[in-house]
Design a protein around this motif. Structure first.
Motif, PDB file in Angstrom:
ATOM      1  N   ASN A   1       0.695  -1.250   0.134  1.00  0.00           N
ATOM      2  CA  ASN A   1       0.085  -0.037   0.008  1.00  0.00           C
ATOM      3  C   ASN A   1       0.890   1.234  -0.047  1.00  0.00           C
ATOM      4  O   ASN A   1       1.331   1.805   1.031  1.00  0.00           O
ATOM      5  CB  ASN A   1      -0.806  -0.032   1.268  1.00  0.00           C
ATOM      6  CG  ASN A   1      -2.055   1.107   1.103  1.00  0.00           C
ATOM      7  OD1 ASN A   1      -2.017   1.898   0.311  1.00  0.00           O
ATOM      8  ND2 ASN A   1      -3.041   1.094   2.137  1.00  0.00           N
TER       9      ASN A   1
ATOM     10  N   ASP B   1       0.288   3.833  -1.370  1.00  0.00           N
ATOM     11  CA  ASP B   1      -0.600   5.016  -1.298  1.00  0.00           C
ATOM     12  C   ASP B   1      -0.638   5.555  -0.014  1.00  0.00           C
ATOM     13  O   ASP B   1      -0.387   6.808   0.464  1.00  0.00           O
ATOM     14  CB  ASP B   1      -1.896   5.001  -1.851  1.00  0.00           C
ATOM     15  CG  ASP B   1      -2.145   3.899  -3.124  1.00  0.00           C
ATOM     16  OD1 ASP B   1      -1.204   3.021  -3.192  1.00  0.00           O
ATOM     17  OD2 ASP B   1      -3.074   3.942  -3.802  1.00  0.00           O
TER      18      ASP B   1
ATOM     19  N   ASN C   1      -6.086   3.492   1.083  1.00  0.00           N
ATOM     20  CA  ASN C   1      -5.071   3.780   0.117  1.00  0.00           C
ATOM     21  C   ASN C   1      -5.621   5.153  -0.611  1.00  0.00           C
ATOM     22  O   ASN C   1      -6.388   5.740  -0.009  1.00  0.00           O
ATOM     23  CB  ASN C   1      -5.053   2.867  -1.161  1.00  0.00           C
ATOM     24  CG  ASN C   1      -6.263   2.723  -2.250  1.00  0.00           C
ATOM     25  OD1 ASN C   1      -7.165   3.074  -1.690  1.00  0.00           O
ATOM     26  ND2 ASN C   1      -5.914   2.203  -3.253  1.00  0.00           N
TER      27      ASN C   1
END
Length: 581
Positions: free
Chosen positions: A135, A137, A160
Motif C-alpha cells: 500500500n 498510497d 489507500n
C-alpha cells in the motif's frame, strides 16, 4: 603507506556496513519505520552490492501512480519463473505494508534480505519473492492514525489513495494495487504465501499471533500438511526464538477468557484469495501494544523459520500443490460460505493479563483495563472448526456474455482458461433468477454487499453471441471460478455488485392501455387467470388492489421482460459440443 591504506580499507568497510543498515536499525530507539522512498532506495543500493542473486522487478501501477516493487532472491541466479518451475523449486511470496500502519514486515524484510545475501544463506530450493511495500498510497500518507498502537513514531494510513482497505479488495479488485498483486501471483505461482500485519484486540503476553488458512476452507490435501506439520513447526520454532505464539483472535469478541474464535479469511482477504489458488497461506499479527522493535524482530524470526521449512520440505510442498491442483480439477461440489461451529471446541493454553474495571478519566464511568502486574496462564476455549453453510455443484461449464468485461478481465488476470463461441448460438442452460437478497443501507469498501441471496434455477434456452465466453470447470483454478460465479457465495462477484444492472426493470406498461390487453389475456390463457385467483385467495390485500392485480397479470404475461432478476451467467449442465474459436 600500508598503515594509511589499511585505515582507508577499514573505514570503507565500516561505512559500507553502516550503509547496509536499515532506517529502523539506524534510528536511536528503533521506533522508526522506513518511508516508501527509503525502502526503494535501500533495496536499490542493496541490489548494486548483490546484483547476481537479487533482482528488483516492478509490476503494474498502483492507485497512487507508482509500481509495486517485487524483490526476488534466487541462490542459483535464475529469475525466470518458468525455468524455476522446471527446476522444481518452490516460490515463497511475502507481502508487506498492506496496512501501512502495521509496518513490521517492511522493516523486517529489509534486514532479512540483507542478511541472507550478506551471509550467503539463501535457500537452494526456494526462490523468495517479497513485495517491498504494497500500500504505497497509504504509506505516503504518513501520520499517527493508529492511536491505540505502541509505535513506531510515525507510519502510514490504512486506506489507500481511493480510501480502500486493500485487505478487503482482492476478489473485487477495485484498486490497481490488487491488479498488480494478481499479476505477481499468476506470474510467479507461489506455493506458500505470507502477509505481515499488526493486531488489535485484547492485551496479553504474546508479541505475535498467527492466522492460518482455516482448515475447513483450505484444500484438504494442503490442510493435512499445514495442521500436522507446517503450523506446529512454526509454533515450536517461534517459542524457541523467544516469541511464543497463539492463534489470532484473543479478545476480538470480548475478553480472552471467553475463548478464541479462529479467523475466517474469505476471498476478499489476501489469504482467502490465495487459498482459491491452492496456495498455503499465513498472516502474522504482531501485538499492537508491544514495543515496535520486538514486533519487527518477531516478524524477522517468523519469516526466517518459514523459509527454513520451505527449504526442508521443498519437494513435499511441490508434490502436495500438484495433488491439490489435480483434486480441484475433479472436485464436484464447492463450498461457498462458512460459519463457526460452536458445538466443536478445543482448548488452548493462554498467557494473559487480569482484566478489571476502574473509573474512566473521561466519563467517570467504569472502563476496561488490563493489569500487566497480574499475568496469568490458563486454559481457554478455542473454536477452530467451521461448517459449510452453502455449496454448489459445478456445471460442465459457465457461459459468460462478453458484455461483463470486468469479470472477463479478472478471469484472464487470474489465469482462468476460457474459450469463445465462434458464432451466435442458442444453448439450453440452467439460469438463475434472483429470488431474494439483502442489501445494506450503507456501503462497505465502496459496495453495497449483497447477502442472503436465494436463487430460483430454471432450465431454458438462451441466445449467446459470437465472442461470448465459455469457462470449463476442469481447471486447477476451479475454486476461484465457482466461488466468484455462484451468486450465493459470500464473496461472489454478484455479492460485490458486479451484476447489479440485472436487478432493475427496463420496461413497464401504461395502465389504461394494458387493462384491455390484460383482460384479453385472462380470457385466452386460463392458467394466468387461475394463478391470479389463487393469489387473491391467499392475499386479501391483492384482492382489493386493482393496480396490484394488473401488475400480477403483467408479471405472468409474455410481455414481461425475461431478463429481469435473471443472473446473466449460464450453467451448462451437459457435455455439449460447441463450436468454439
Amino acid at each position: 603507506m600500508k598503515i594509511v591504506f589499511a585505515a582507508l580499507v577499514a573505514c570503507f568497510i565500516t561505512l559500507s556496513a553502516k550503509a547496509q543498515l536499515t532506517p529502523f536499525e539506524l534510528s536511536k530507539d528503533k521506533n522508526y519505520t522506513a518511508t516508501y522512498a527509503q525502502v526503494i532506495d535501500y533495496y536499490q543500493k542493496l541490489n548494486k552490492l548483490y546484483p547476481q542473486q537479487m533482482k528488483l522487478i516492478n509490476y503494474g501501477t498502483t492507485d497512487v501512480g507508482k509500481p509495486l516493487t517485487l524483490v526476488v532472491l534466487s541462490k542459483d541466479k535464475v529469475f525466470d519463473p518458468a525455468v524455476i518451475k522446471k527446476q522444481n523449486k518452490r516460490v515463497l511470496l511475502i507481502n508487506n505494508g498492506i496496512h501501512p500502519g502495521e509496518p513490521e514486515g517492511i522493516d523486517a524484510s529489509m534486514m532479512l534480505v540483507r542478511d541472507m545475501l550478506k551471509n550467503n544463506t539463501l535457500p537452494k530450493d526456494v526462490v523468495i519473492c517479497l513485495i517491498a511495500l504494497y500500500n504505497i498510497d497509504g504509506n505516503l500518507n504518513r501520520g499517527l492514525s493508529r492511536v491505540s498502537q505502541n509505535g513506531p513514531s510515525a507510519y502510514g494510513f490504512r486506506g489507500n489513495y481511493r480510501n480502500l482497505d486493500l485487505n478487503r479488495d482482492f476478489i473485487k479488485a477495485d484498486s490497481r494495487n490488487a491488479l498488480a498483486f494478481t499479476q505477481i501471483l499468476t506470474t510467479w505461482k507461489p506455493e506458500v504465501f505470507l502477509d505481515n500485519h499488526t493486531s488489535d484486540g485484547a492485551d496479553y503476553q504474546y508479541v505475535m499471533t498467527l492466522i492460518e488458512t482455516q482448515k475447513e476452507k483450505q484444500n484438504p490435501i494442503l490442510a493435512d500438511y499445514t495442521t500436522k506439520t507446517l503450523t506446529p513447526y512454526l509454533y515450536s520454532k517461534m517459542k524457541k526464538s523467544g516469541y511464543e505464539m497463539i492463534p489470532y483472535g484473543a479478545g476480538e469478541e470480548g475478553l480472552p477468557d471467553s475463548g478464541i474464535v479462529s479467523f475466517l479469511e474469505t476471498p476478499r482477504f489476501a489469504t482467502g484469495f490465495t487459498a482459491q489458488h491452492n496456495i498455503i497461506s499465513y498472516i502474522t499479527e504482531t501485538h499492537m501494544l508491544k514495543p515496535f522493535d520486538k514486533r519487527v524482530y518477531a516478524t524477522y524470526d517468523f519469516m526466517q523459520h518459514l523459509i527454513e521449512i520451505n527449504q526442508r520440505d521443498a519437494k513435499l510442498i511441490g508434490e502436495l500443490k500438484r495433488k491439490a491442483d489435480e483434486q480441484v480439477i475433479n472436485q464436484k461440489t464447492f463450498a461457498l460460505s462458512w460459519a463457526v461451529d460452536m458445538d466443536k471446541v478445543d482448548t488452548i493454553t493462554f498467557k494473559g493479563y487480569e482484566a478489571g474495571h476502574k473509573a474512566s478519566g473521561v466519563s467517570g464511568l467504569p472502563r476496561l483495563y488490563y493489569d500487566r502486574d497480574k499475568p496469568y496462564t490458563k486454559t481457554i476455549k478455542y473454536y477452530n472448526t467451521y461448517k459449510v453453510t452453502a455449496t454448489a455443484d459445478k456445471p460442465v461449464a459457465y457461459v459468460i456474455p462478453q458484455a461483463w468485461g470486468k469479470v472477463i478481465d479478472l478471469f484472464k488476470l487470474n489465469g482462468v482458461q476460457m474459450k469463445q463461441l465462434a458464432h451466435d448460438t442458442t444453448l439450453n442452460l440452467q439460469m438463475y433468477y434472483i429470488a431474494d437478497l439483502k442489501t445494506p443501507a450503507r456501503p462497505f469498501e465502496g459496495h453495497y454487499l449483497h447477502t442472503g441471496v436465494k436463487l430460483n434455477p430454471v432450465d431454458m434456452p438462451i441466445k449467446f453471441y459470437t465472442g461470448d465466453y465459455v469457462v470449463y470447470t476442469n481447471q486447477p483454478i476451479n475454486r476461484y471460478i465457482v466461488e466468484t460465479l455462484e451468486p450465493q457465495g459470500v464473496d461472489s462477484f454478484f455479492a460485490w455488485n458486479f451484476f447489479d444492472s440485472v436487478l432493475g426493470e427496463k420496461e413497464y406498461f401504461s395502465d389504461y392501455v394494458f387493462e384491455d390487453i390484460a383482460a384479453d389475456l385472462l380470457k385466452k390463457d386460463p392458467s394466468i387467470k387461475q394463478k391470479l385467483d389463487d393469489a387473491k385467495a391467499k392475499d386479501p390485500q391483492l384482492a382489493n388492489n386493482a393496480g396490484a392485480q394488473l401488475f400480477f397479470v403483467y408479471r405472468n404475461s409474455p410481455y414481461f421482460e425475461k431478463t429481469f432478476m435473471r443472473y446473466p451467467v449460464g450453467r451448462l449442465l451437459t457435455n455439449t459440443k460447441l463450436d468454439l474459436k
